[in-house]
Design an enzyme around this catalytic site. Structure first.
Site, PDB file in Angstrom:
ATOM      1  N   ASP A  64      48.299  24.477  83.588  1.00 19.69           N
ATOM      2  CA  ASP A  64      48.696  23.271  84.328  1.00 19.69           C
ATOM      3  C   ASP A  64      48.989  23.633  85.782  1.00 19.69           C
ATOM      4  OD1 ASP A  64      48.511  21.805  81.978  1.00 19.69           O
ATOM      5  OD2 ASP A  64      50.599  22.160  81.435  1.00 19.69           O
ATOM      6  N   GLU A 112      47.249  34.263  73.922  1.00 17.79           N
ATOM      7  CA  GLU A 112      46.864  33.262  74.929  1.00 17.79           C
ATOM      8  C   GLU A 112      48.052  32.326  75.113  1.00 17.79           C
ATOM      9  OE1 GLU A 112      43.656  30.489  74.069  1.00 17.79           O
ATOM     10  OE2 GLU A 112      43.707  29.694  76.109  1.00 17.79           O
ATOM     11  N   GLU A 119      51.531  27.684  72.295  1.00 23.88           N
ATOM     12  CA  GLU A 119      51.399  26.310  72.812  1.00 23.88           C
ATOM     13  C   GLU A 119      52.757  25.629  72.687  1.00 23.88           C
ATOM     14  OE1 GLU A 119      49.230  24.273  74.489  1.00 23.88           O
ATOM     15  OE2 GLU A 119      50.860  22.839  74.238  1.00 23.88           O
ATOM     16  N   LYS A 166      53.187  20.118  92.954  1.00 22.54           N
ATOM     17  CA  LYS A 166      54.298  20.014  93.923  1.00 22.54           C
ATOM     18  C   LYS A 166      54.938  21.386  94.156  1.00 22.54           C
ATOM     19  CE  LYS A 166      55.388  15.261  92.928  1.00 22.54           C
ATOM     20  NZ  LYS A 166      55.991  14.385  91.943  1.00 22.54           N
ATOM     21  N   GLU A 196      38.084  24.763  76.024  1.00 26.17           N
ATOM     22  CA  GLU A 196      37.796  23.334  75.989  1.00 26.17           C
ATOM     23  C   GLU A 196      37.719  22.762  77.418  1.00 26.17           C
ATOM     24  OE1 GLU A 196      40.917  21.107  74.261  1.00 26.17           O
ATOM     25  OE2 GLU A 196      39.754  19.270  74.305  1.00 26.17           O
ATOM     26  N   TYR A 197      38.693  23.129  78.257  1.00 25.28           N
ATOM     27  CA  TYR A 197      38.710  22.625  79.634  1.00 25.28           C
ATOM     28  C   TYR A 197      37.548  23.189  80.445  1.00 25.28           C
ATOM     29  CZ  TYR A 197      43.064  19.991  79.661  1.00 25.28           C
ATOM     30  OH  TYR A 197      44.020  19.028  79.454  1.00 25.28           O
ATOM     31  N   ASP A 219      39.553  26.070  87.080  1.00 20.83           N
ATOM     32  CA  ASP A 219      38.614  25.444  88.028  1.00 20.83           C
ATOM     33  C   ASP A 219      39.385  24.882  89.218  1.00 20.83           C
ATOM     34  OD1 ASP A 219      39.869  23.299  86.702  1.00 20.83           O
ATOM     35  OD2 ASP A 219      38.241  21.961  87.339  1.00 20.83           O
ATOM     36  N   ASP A 247      57.913  27.511  74.368  1.00 22.43           N
ATOM     37  CA  ASP A 247      57.726  27.494  75.813  1.00 22.43           C
ATOM     38  C   ASP A 247      57.604  28.938  76.294  1.00 22.43           C
ATOM     39  OD1 ASP A 247      58.156  27.395  78.662  1.00 22.43           O
ATOM     40  OD2 ASP A 247      58.912  25.370  78.352  1.00 22.43           O
TER      41      ASP A 247
HETATM   42  N1  SAM Z   1      43.853  26.683  77.553  1.00 17.30           N
HETATM   43  C1  SAM Z   1      43.289  25.426  77.116  1.00 17.30           C
HETATM   44  C2  SAM Z   1      41.930  25.224  77.721  1.00 17.30           C
HETATM   45  O1  SAM Z   1      41.573  25.964  78.656  1.00 17.30           O
HETATM   46  O2  SAM Z   1      41.179  24.369  77.248  1.00 17.30           O
HETATM   47  C3  SAM Z   1      44.234  24.248  77.427  1.00 17.30           C
HETATM   48  C4  SAM Z   1      44.507  23.978  78.874  1.00 17.30           C
HETATM   49  S1  SAM Z   1      45.723  22.705  79.128  1.00 17.30           S
HETATM   50  C5  SAM Z   1      45.418  22.186  80.771  1.00 17.30           C
HETATM   51  C6  SAM Z   1      47.226  23.632  79.353  1.00 17.30           C
HETATM   52  C7  SAM Z   1      48.005  23.811  78.053  1.00 17.30           C
HETATM   53  O3  SAM Z   1      49.083  24.720  78.313  1.00 17.30           O
HETATM   54  C8  SAM Z   1      48.634  22.536  77.521  1.00 17.30           C
HETATM   55  O4  SAM Z   1      48.310  22.377  76.161  1.00 17.30           O
HETATM   56  C9  SAM Z   1      50.133  22.756  77.734  1.00 17.30           C
HETATM   57  O5  SAM Z   1      50.925  22.102  76.763  1.00 17.30           O
HETATM   58  C10 SAM Z   1      50.243  24.266  77.659  1.00 17.30           C
HETATM   59  N2  SAM Z   1      51.405  24.811  78.391  1.00 17.30           N
HETATM   60  C11 SAM Z   1      51.707  24.552  79.681  1.00 17.30           C
HETATM   61  N3  SAM Z   1      52.836  25.198  80.045  1.00 17.30           N
HETATM   62  C12 SAM Z   1      53.251  25.878  78.940  1.00 17.30           C
HETATM   63  C13 SAM Z   1      54.357  26.712  78.671  1.00 17.30           C
HETATM   64  N4  SAM Z   1      55.285  26.965  79.612  1.00 17.30           N
HETATM   65  N5  SAM Z   1      54.466  27.248  77.445  1.00 17.30           N
HETATM   66  C14 SAM Z   1      53.554  27.002  76.482  1.00 17.30           C
HETATM   67  N6  SAM Z   1      52.484  26.199  76.675  1.00 17.30           N
HETATM   68  C15 SAM Z   1      52.325  25.636  77.886  1.00 17.30           C
END
Ligand code: SAM
Length: 212
Positions: A117, A43, A68, A121, A193-194, A153, A95
């Site tokens: 995320d 994931e 993460e 933009k 969680e989201y 969502d 990343d």
């Molecule tokens: N997947 C979880 C949920 O549905 O509850 C968390 C959603 S949260 C909006 C998005 C997560 O993705 C954040 O913790 C962020 O730090 C991580 N994230 C975003 N871009 C990333 C990247 N390029 N590499 C690793 N993690 C990333």
């Protein structure tokens, strides 16, 4: 995820047995991090890891790796593992732009993106995890017959994700604009969680499963 910069998070992660410490050194050898050699599901953007923890608990015959970017967010997933460790779940603090430096071609059997995320933009479109740039990265590590599942969502992000598919030579196998009322696609659904937060507000959840 409002959990940035928790003091000591990096130290906890550096000493944590559930975290793969040097992802690049493990390229092509991720099975060695686990007790059993079995399919690897990842994931990307796992957050606090609720979804992946439950999925790993339900599926001991699959190895899971949660990715993460922020150590302070990953800390929460580690705390859950401290309470009840699972042999088939590991984490990587990295990343996702570096995925092809960390996984060998076809090393991964399935990829999950949950509530990525949105980067609203236009100039940040390449940072969106379902963008064509990221689809190419997934292509470079996923088994030929592998699938990618994405839930959100955010309608704009979902439409964008669908539009990106042909540019990266992926195809939709299944699509829903209301996961929780789609009997077939919701079978066995584990809420993130989201997902819990936004579906409680009445937001529909969008999901696709894609292949190439
Ligand atoms: N997947 C979880 C949920 O549905 O509850 C968390 C959603 S949260 C909006 C998005 C997560 O993705 C954040 O913790 C962020 O730090 C991580 N994230 C975003 N871009 C990333 C990247 N390029 N590499 C690793 N993690 C990333």
């Amino acid at each position: 995820m409002r959990l940035r910069n928790i003091p000591g998070a990096d130290d906890v992660i550096a000493g944590c047995p559930y975290v793969i410490q040097d992802g690049k050194a493990m390229k092509g050898r991720h099975q060695e991090s686990f007790q059993c050699s079995q399919p690897i599901y990842i994931e990307i953007g796992m957050g606090k890891g609720k979804f992946l923890y439950e999925l790993a608990k339900q599926n001991p015959a699959i190895n899971f790796i949660g990715i993460e970017r922020y150590s302070s967010v990953l800390l929460r997933a580690i705390q859950k593992m401290d309470e009840e460790p699972l042999e088939n779940l590991k984490f990587l603090c990295m990343d996702a732009r570096e995925l092809s430096e960390v996984f060998a071609p076809e090393e991964v059997d399935r990829i999950y993106l949950n509530f990525s995320d949105p980067w609203p933009k236009d100039r940040h479109a390449k940072r969106r995890l379902p963008s064509r740039e990221f689809l190419d990265r997934y292509d470079s590590i996923l088994k030929k017959e592998g699938r990618l599942e994405f839930k959100t969502d955010n309608r704009e992000l979902f439409e964008f994700a669908l539009e990106e598919l042909p540019f990266a030579n992926w195809k939709a196998e299944a699509v829903t604009y209301d996961l929780h009322n789609d009997e077939e696609m919701c079978k066995g659904n584990i809420m993130t969680e989201y997902e819990e937060r936004f579906s409680a507000k009445g937001n529909p959840i969008y999901k696709y499963i894609i292949y190439r």
